[in-house]
Design an enzyme around this catalytic site. Structure first.
Site, short mmCIF file in Angstrom:
data_model
loop_
_atom_site.label_atom_id
_atom_site.label_comp_id
_atom_site.label_asym_id
_atom_site.label_seq_id
_atom_site.Cartn_x
_atom_site.Cartn_y
_atom_site.Cartn_z
N MET A 153 -93.73 -24.03 49.64
CA MET A 153 -92.60 -24.90 49.50
C MET A 153 -92.78 -25.88 48.71
O MET A 153 -93.06 -27.17 48.97
CB MET A 153 -92.28 -25.41 50.73
CG MET A 153 -90.82 -26.14 50.83
SD MET A 153 -89.85 -25.21 50.49
CE MET A 153 -88.92 -24.79 52.26
N GLY A 154 -92.94 -25.52 47.23
CA GLY A 154 -92.98 -26.68 46.29
C GLY A 154 -91.60 -26.90 45.74
O GLY A 154 -90.65 -26.70 46.29
N ARG A 155 -91.80 -27.47 44.52
CA ARG A 155 -90.38 -27.58 43.73
C ARG A 155 -89.43 -26.52 43.69
O ARG A 155 -88.11 -26.49 43.90
CB ARG A 155 -90.62 -28.12 42.18
CG ARG A 155 -91.28 -29.42 42.34
CD ARG A 155 -91.28 -29.93 40.85
NE ARG A 155 -92.20 -31.16 40.65
CZ ARG A 155 -93.70 -31.35 40.54
NH1 ARG A 155 -94.07 -29.95 40.70
NH2 ARG A 155 -94.06 -32.36 40.61
N ILE A 156 -90.11 -25.34 43.30
CA ILE A 156 -89.36 -24.01 42.90
C ILE A 156 -89.11 -23.61 44.36
O ILE A 156 -87.50 -23.06 44.53
CB ILE A 156 -90.17 -23.07 42.08
CG1 ILE A 156 -90.54 -23.78 40.82
CG2 ILE A 156 -89.43 -21.78 41.87
CD1 ILE A 156 -91.51 -22.74 40.14
N THR A 235 -91.56 -14.31 42.41
CA THR A 235 -91.27 -14.85 40.89
C THR A 235 -92.56 -16.05 40.55
O THR A 235 -92.24 -16.62 39.58
CB THR A 235 -89.94 -15.82 40.80
OG1 THR A 235 -90.21 -16.58 41.99
CG2 THR A 235 -88.77 -14.85 41.05
N ARG A 237 -96.62 -15.58 40.54
CA ARG A 237 -97.51 -14.64 39.79
C ARG A 237 -97.80 -13.13 40.41
O ARG A 237 -98.08 -13.15 41.78
CB ARG A 237 -99.07 -15.43 39.93
CG ARG A 237 -99.25 -16.56 39.18
CD ARG A 237 -98.99 -16.40 37.46
NE ARG A 237 -99.12 -17.59 36.65
CZ ARG A 237 -97.90 -18.10 36.20
NH1 ARG A 237 -96.64 -17.66 36.41
NH2 ARG A 237 -98.03 -19.48 35.47
N GLU A 266 -99.40 -7.65 33.91
CA GLU A 266 -98.42 -7.62 33.13
C GLU A 266 -98.57 -7.31 31.55
O GLU A 266 -99.92 -7.69 31.43
CB GLU A 266 -97.94 -9.13 33.09
CG GLU A 266 -97.03 -9.65 34.38
CD GLU A 266 -96.64 -11.04 34.16
OE1 GLU A 266 -96.57 -11.73 33.06
OE2 GLU A 266 -96.29 -11.54 35.37
N HIS A 285 -90.93 -11.34 33.63
CA HIS A 285 -91.48 -12.84 33.70
C HIS A 285 -90.34 -13.55 32.95
O HIS A 285 -90.85 -14.34 31.91
CB HIS A 285 -92.96 -12.86 33.29
CG HIS A 285 -93.69 -13.94 33.81
ND1 HIS A 285 -95.08 -14.12 34.03
CD2 HIS A 285 -93.19 -15.31 34.16
CE1 HIS A 285 -95.53 -15.24 34.49
NE2 HIS A 285 -94.39 -16.13 34.51
C1 DGY Z 1 -95.19 -20.93 34.28
O1 DGY Z 1 -94.44 -21.90 33.77
O2 DGY Z 1 -95.93 -21.03 35.10
C2 DGY Z 1 -94.27 -19.44 34.15
O3 DGY Z 1 -94.65 -18.51 35.06
C3 DGY Z 1 -94.38 -19.10 32.92
O4 DGY Z 1 -95.54 -18.52 32.59
#
Ligand code: DGY
Length: 324
Positions: A153-156, A235, A237, A266, A285
């Protein structure tokens, strides 16, 4: 100061750095430097802009002792050996915050696309297999009132949880290294153990930053602890999940669906078996691929290197300890 860019970045960042008097060496779009050019140009530079998570490790630093600063064109920095950078007192810049909305949008999109079997139905239309209302067609699932489990639970993760709550009234649970009371208050979220997250979530969405020790954390055993009608979204890694185990878990109906914007490795091979499943969606990605996010990232890169060129600390730095 001379800066090597391994790929071009949006014009706003180039303009800012040029106006600040930095001398830039940039390959043309879709025409990367040859290995020989790259070695030659890097040797002439004091700093590097790293687009695309190229490894910045001990061997890179040994071969390029002239490089004194790295500006990542990314928020993630798992490609960088931070201990080595610290030892050499090399600041590593990144781009936090400016891509949180865009990346969480992709997680939200994948969650819905998978829940409604978007890949399967889109393929059906494209292949001319749409013949009208068919009661035998596969059915999706609804997300209203379900539980979203945020891993990291960070910003994203916070942006993703906000959308899930606002759009579908989803309950928010999360697992982190430590609880975040501020986010809990805004979201009415509950901090849970990793096992509780797996057991209670209808959607598990990975947003943590990747660190050593987390390799393929989401494996057969972990998928086995999730609900059989759960959706797995990653979303963050690709290294977080084991793709064979994910395929088996889906195929054996241990979980219901999966949406990936990151794969392991990837790029994903087009022959990957996951792509044959109806309840899977894979994107290449593209979390930060919006005009707004990419411009923000370019601005942060420029701010970091302009500050560095003036002998000031980078404003967006992952290892501020180098400044003592
Ligand atoms: C990030 O900014 O870490 C994205 O996954 C792009 O690599």
């Amino acid at each position: 100061m001379r800066v090597f860019l391994n790929q071009p970045i949006p014009a706003i960042g180039i303009q800012m750095m040029e106006e600040a008097g930095l001398d830039l060496i940039i390959p043309e779009l879709r025409n990367p430097f040859s290995d020989h050019e790259r070695i030659k140009y890097l040797k002439l530079c004091d700093a590097m802009v790293n687009v695309g998570l190229e490894p910045i490790n001990k061997s890179f630093f040994e071969k390029n002792p002239q490089i004194k600063a790295i500006a990542q064109f990314s928020v993630g920095y798992n490609n960088v050996d931070i201990d080595e950078a610290n030892r050499l007192k090399i600041p590593i810049g990144n781009t936090p915050g400016v891509l949180s909305k865009a990346t969480s949008d992709v997680a939200f999109l994948l969650m819905q696309f998978v829940a409604r079997l978007g890949s399967f139905y889109y393929d059906k239309v494209k292949s001319g297999d749409w013949h009208g209302f068919d009661m035998e067609d596969l059915l999706g699932i609804e997300l209203y009132g379900k539980t979203i489990g945020i891993f990291g639970m960070g910003r994203i993760g916070f942006e993703m949880a906000k959308k899930c709550k606002a759009a579908f009234g989803m309950n928010v649970i999360y697992h982190n290294r430590k609880p975040n009371p501020e986010y809990e208050k805004v979201l009415g979220a509950k901090y849970v153990s990793f096992d509780e997250l797996l057991k209670d979530s209808d959607v598990v969405s990975v947003h943590a930053s990747f660190s050593p020790g987390c390799e393929e954390l989401f494996n057969a055993e972990v998928f086995g602890k999730m609900k059989t009608d759960a959706i797995f979204i990653n979303t963050a890694r690709g290294d977080f999940h084991n793709e064979k185990d994910l395929y088996n878990a889906l195929n054996e109906k241990k979980i219901w669906g999966a949406g990936l914007d990151v794969t392991n490795p990837e790029p994903m091979s087009r022959h990957n078996q996951l792509l044959k499943l109806p309840n899977v969606c894979v994107l290449p990605h593209i979390g930060s691929s919006t005009v707004e996010a990419r411009d923000g990232m370019a601005r942060y890169v420029a701010e970091n290197l302009i500050a560095f060129s003036k002998g000031q600390p980078m404003p967006h730095c992952v290892n501020p300890e180098v400044y003592g």
